[in-house]
Structures are given as structure tokens and as C-alpha cells.
Design an enzyme around this catalytic site. Structure first.
Site, mmCIF file in Angstrom:
data_model
loop_
_atom_site.group_PDB
_atom_site.id
_atom_site.type_symbol
_atom_site.label_atom_id
_atom_site.label_comp_id
_atom_site.label_asym_id
_atom_site.label_seq_id
_atom_site.Cartn_x
_atom_site.Cartn_y
_atom_site.Cartn_z
ATOM 1 N N GLY A 267 14.498 -39.706 -30.840
ATOM 2 C CA GLY A 267 14.448 -40.835 -31.781
ATOM 3 C C GLY A 267 13.661 -42.010 -31.230
ATOM 4 O O GLY A 267 12.809 -42.596 -31.908
ATOM 5 N N ARG A 268 13.915 -42.356 -29.970
ATOM 6 C CA ARG A 268 13.268 -43.551 -29.399
ATOM 7 C C ARG A 268 11.824 -43.292 -28.984
ATOM 8 O O ARG A 268 11.149 -44.197 -28.500
ATOM 9 C CB ARG A 268 14.091 -44.087 -28.225
ATOM 10 C CG ARG A 268 14.458 -43.042 -27.182
ATOM 11 C CD ARG A 268 15.550 -43.563 -26.261
ATOM 12 N NE ARG A 268 15.997 -42.582 -25.281
ATOM 13 C CZ ARG A 268 16.975 -41.704 -25.486
ATOM 14 N NH1 ARG A 268 17.588 -41.663 -26.663
ATOM 15 N NH2 ARG A 268 17.345 -40.887 -24.535
#
Ligand code: F6P
Length: 546
Positions: A267-268
Site C-alpha cells: 500500500g505505501r
């Protein structure tokens, strides 16, 4: 190498070397090595990184690089780029670097050719964003799209929100808005500002199960249907970005309007995947390609530059130096660029979700401190807020200063001064004062009253790194992000932790769902197992009239 990094030869050598550096000030280091300002500098793509104002000597650099070699930074880097399952706790490849490979590249992961998939989705995004930007894609009532609302959280929000803010001057598409918080104030403020007939919602969620995102997306859908008076409107006003086609379809978005990505994109690390759709809608597919090109430049640099000239390796090892040998528990990143206002918030997820770990990859407790607290705000605002502590407080806080030679637009004041020159003079002055300070003798020589001299002494000897680039362009922004992605990787490799999982945030999500039942139900709340939470639930229920 020993499994325990603190038992390695290089670690011991650094520990023995540290007192010499500790006892020497930056003033002295510059006097002893006058050329360091021009030589402790590394160039990565367009980024000129001056690390000379750090508390190290050339010998320190050599020792830090020995540690990098001893813990196998190069092998682990190569394993990441090759698609090995280096995210061991989730048994996944870590391949954000594949998202920026050119179409001509080839990379087979788990028996599958991934570059073709990446470019297929990029093409789908490009076609869609062209349609929206040219007005071929219209809202349900036939109007062109003027506003895009990205609904997502964490990596599905911070990246595109930060990038859209940073590249504000390159926007030539619809306006972009970002809704993330489950606090209804966030969504309502955005819905108040947009017109349902001309708004496109991009629901961004890797898992498509995240409570905040689904609550906001369902509310936005109800608002749209009520405003336009027809449930059919959803198909013209909602698209999804996700890896979970089933959940997207269940939500009611046609999967023809879904932009996919893969479990090997954390996600990051996802702003360069389809999660960047709102960025592409804002700046167009050419600008987006330039943005990805910036990442790729640094990927190439990281994988090929000798360690002595390898910016992510040097900066990652510098972070280890301060964290583990100076006990610096935090670091500040201060962009002298208002458009990078969200950059540090973005880095907080990147660094703190990645390296906020207490066990090694094989599950043993770590033997040294891992991830630092990252924080910061743009200059010059920070100068009038927290810089006092940076300059004269008791803690040593290493700082990254980020600045650009050319602004997108400058303003010349009535007296003929460029405001950008004012910004950059502050930027450079801060790094100078932090490093070299001002002595009691200098201050006394200025005629300051003796009782005030001690208050005005600037101790100096406070480390900083200066990252200078010609201009904040899409490509340079991609370079900056990749620079930080890879240095976080280097730190995690030294600490032998899994920088790509985030089990710590899962329990909080589960507990929130359990507590929701207790605070909403008509029945007396279930005991929570501790007297503080029980009392807080009881107080909230009384206040909320339950
Ligand atoms: O906060 C934890 C987290 O899992 C982040 O790692 C992630 O970026 C965010 O939630 C959002 O997850 P998703 O994209 O699946 O909605």
C-alpha cells in the site's frame, strides 16, 4: 555474518569509532577536512545530495559501507528487484520497482511475466484518463467531469494526495479531492464543495475491505444516487482501483471500470500503480509517465551505483548511524517547498509502517532500535514553530532539507527581491546555523550584555543533509520518493526486519469493529476486560444518549 547485527565486526568497529566522532564538532570536522563540503556530495538523477554537514568523517562512511556489505544490502536489493519473496511474513514478492520498468523490460515473477500486466493497466488508465480529460467520458446527465474525489486511506490516499498537491502547477485536468478519514467531517466537507453531476469518485483500496474507505464510498454513492435520482448513475460516477475484483463487483462497480494491481505492491509503495489514477487524471498520462520515469532513474542508480556513490545506501546507513550510535530516536524532513506540504506525512507511512518493527525476519526480538519517528513541516513555517528546539534544545535531531533551484512561478517583491531567493536563503541559512552555530565569543564581541550571552549561544554541531534539485517536476518528485523508498529498505535490511508487512495496524482495526458493537447496541455494553475502556464506553454512551 552473525544473525545479530550488533554482533557483527562492522558494528563493533562503528561502536569503537563513534566516540572519536562524538568528540569532534562539525566546525572541527570542516577545519580538518576543508574539501568535504564539495566532496561528501552524491548525485542521484537530478538530486544533488550534500551530506557533508553530518557528524561523520570519511572513515565513518567507509565503516558504514562495510556494515552495509556485511549485512548483505546488495544481495537483498538484487533479490527485491528480481521478485524474490522478501516479504517473508506474508510470503510475497516486493516489486514496486516493476511498476516503473519500461514496456521493453521483462520480469518473470512466480512464473508470470509482470511487465506486460503493468503496462496493460497503465494503458487502461491512460485511455480512461484521456476520456475524462477530453470530456468523452461524461457524467450520467451528460456533463463533463470537473472534479475527481479519491476515496481511500493510508497508501491508497497519502501518495496520490501528496503528489497532486506537489504537482499543483502541472494540473490541466479535473480538480482533485481526497477523502480518507472515517470522521464524517472529511467526506461532508468534500461533498459540500462538489456537484454530483460533474464528479467522479475513484474508490481506491488494495483490499477493498477497509472500513473507512467502504463507509465513505457507500455514503458517497447514496449521496450521488439521491442527488441524481437514479441508481444507474453509479456506473458513470464511480470507478475502483483495487486488487479485489470480487469485492469491487459486490460494491456495485462494473469491473470494466476497475483498475487493478497486484499483491506484490505494498500500500505505501503504490502511488506509481493504478492507485495513482487521480494523479494521472490531474496531470495527464504524459506527466504520469514522467513521474514514473523519475522513480526508474533512482531504481537504476540504487541497483548499479557503487555503494560509495549510492545515495539511498548512504542515506539509509546515515540513518542507522544516528539511530543506533547516537541514539537519535527521531528525524525531521523539512521541504522548503510549500507544494510538498504533505511530503513528510507521506514519508511517515513509508518509513514508520515499514520499519516500526520489534522482531527480526525470523521472529526473534531485535537487539537494537529500529525505525525512527519521522516528522516535519515545510520551511519557512517550521522556523517559526519548532526550529527553536532544533537549534538550542537538548536533543540532536538529524534533519533532511529539501529545496529546488527554480520555482514554477516566482514573485518579485516591490523592492525587487525574488521571493524564491528569500526562501532559499532561509533554507541555506538554517543548515549553516544548525551545523556551525554561534559561539559565546562571537556573541560577546557583538556587544551583547553578559547576562544574555548564554541565552544567545547557538551550539551548532547539529547534523543535516541538503537535497537540492533543479525544479519540482513530476520526474524529480518520482526521484525523491524512490530515494526515500530505497533508504527505508536499506535501514530495514541492516536491522533484518520485514519492512513490507504491517501486522501492528491489524489489531486496532479488529478492536474497532468489536467496540462498535458495544457503543451502538441497545443492550448494556459487553465488558471490555479493562476498567478504563469500560468507563470510556459508558461515558460515550451517556453523552451520545444511548
Ligand atoms: O493502515 C494499514 C493499511 O493496511 C495500509 O498499509 C494501507 O495502505 C491502508 O491500510 C489501506 O489499505 P487498503 O488500500 O487495502 O484500503
Amino acid at each position: 555474518m552473525s544473525d545479530d547485527v550488533t554482533a557483527t565486526e562492522s558494528w563493533h568497529a562503528l561502536a569503537a569509532h563513534q566516540p572519536h566522532v562524538f568528540a569532534t564538532t562539525l566546525r572541527e570536522l570542516f577545519a580538518l577536512d576543508p574539501d568535504r563540503g564539495g566532496e561528501l556530495v552524491v548525485q542521484a538523477g537530478d538530486l544533488r545530495i550534500d551530506y557533508s554537514k553530518n557528524r561523520l568523517t570519511r572513515e565513518t562512511v567507509g565503516l558504514l559501507l562495510s556494515l552495509a556489505r556485511e549485512v548483505g544490502v546488495e544481495d537483498r536489493r538484487d533479490a527485491m528487484f528480481a521478485g524474490a519473496h522478501i516479504n517473508t511474513s506474508e510470503d510475497r514478492a516486493v516489486l514496486h520497482t516493476a511498476l516503473r520498468l519500461p514496456a521493453t523490460a521483462e520480469l518473470t515473477v512466480d512464473g508470470h511475466e509482470v511487465v506486460a500486466d503493468v503496462h496493460r493497466v497503465r494503458h487502461q488508465m491512460g485511455r480512461f484518463s484521456d476520456e475524462v480529460r477530453t470530456g468523452t467520458w461524461r457524467g450520467f446527465t451528460g456533463k463533463t467531469i470537473t472534479d475527481v474525489v479519491n476515496i481511500g486511506i493510508g497508501g491508497s490516499d497519502l501518495g496520490p494526495a501528496m503528489v497532486c498537491g506537489a504537482l499543483r502547477d502541472y494540473h490541466d485536468g479535473p480538480r482533485t479531492h481526497f477523502v480518507s478519514n472515517v470522521d464524517p467531517a472529511d467526506l461532508l466537507a468534500t461533498l459540500d464543495a462538489v456537484n454530483p453531476a460533474t464528479t467522479l469518485f475513484v474508490v481506491s483500496s488494495k483490499t477493498f475491505t477497509t472500513l473507512e474507505t467502504l463507509s465513505n464510498a457507500r455514503t458517497a454513492r447514496r449521496w450521488l444516487v439521491e442527488s441524481l435520482g437514479d441508481a444507474e448513475a453509479v456506473s458513470r460516477h464511480f470507478v475502483a482501483v483495487s486488487t479485489n475484483a470480487e469485492a469491487v463487483a459486490e460494491f456495485g462497480i462494473d469491473i470494466a471500470n476497475m483498475f487493478g494491481f497486484w499483491d506484490w505492491v505494498g500500500g505505501r509503495y503504490s502511488v506509481d500503480s493504478a492507485i495513482g489514477l487521480s494523479v494521472m487524471l490531474a496531470i495527464g498520462k504524459t506527466g504520469f509517465a514522467e513521474f514514473l520515469g523519475g522513480f526508474h532513474t533512482i531504481d537504476e542508480h540504487f541497483s548499479t551505483a557503487p555503494l560509495e556513490q549510492n545515495a539511498p545506501v548512504l542515506l539509509g546507513m546515515l540513518a542507522v548511524w544516528y539511530n543506533n550510535f547516537f541514539d537519535a530516536g527521531n528525524r525531521a524532513v523539512l521541504p522548503y517547498s510549500n507544494d510538498l506540504a504533505r511530503f513528510t506525512a507521506y514519508l511517515q507511512q513509508l518509513a514508520m509502517e515499514s520499519n516500526g518493527k520489534s522482531v527480526t525476519r525470523d521472529g526473534h526480538p531485535v537487539t537494537c532500535n529500529t525505525g525512527q519517528v519521522w516528522w516535519g513541516e515545510p520551511g519557512t513555517n517550521g522556523q517559526h514553530a519548532f526550529f527553536q528546539l532544533l537549534h538550542q534544545g537538548t536533543r540532536m535531531i538529524p534533519v533532511d532539507f529539501i529545496g529546488f533551484a527554480k520555482p514554477f512561478r516566482d514573485v518579485v517583491t516591490a523592492d525587487g527581491t525574488s521571493m524564491h531567493d528569500l526562501l532559499i536563503s532561509n533554507f541555506l541559512a538554517q543548515t549553516k546555523v544548525l551545523a556551525f552555530g554561534k559561539t559565546a565569543e562571537d556573541i560577546a564581541a557583538e556587544g551583547v550584555a553578559p547576562n544574555l550571552v548564554a541565552h544567545k549561544v547557538m551550539p551548532g554541531n547539529r547534523p543535516s543533509t541538503t537535497i537540492f534539485a533543479p525544479k519540482l517536476t513530476p520526474g524529480v518528485l518520482g526521484q525523491l520518493i524512490a530515494l526515500y523508498e530505497h533508504q527505508v529498505f536499506v535501514e530495514g535490511t541492516v536491522w533484518d526486519i520485514d519492512s513490507f508487512d504491517q501486522w501492528g495496524v491489524e489489531l486496532g482495526k479488529q478492536q474497532a469493529l468489536e467496540l462498535l458493537g458495544s457503543i451502538c447496541s441497545a443492550d448494556p455494553p459487553a465488558p471490555q476486560g479493562d476498567s478504563s475502556t469500560d468507563a470510556l464506553v459508558a461515558w460515550y454512551r451517556t453523552q451520545a444518549g444511548r
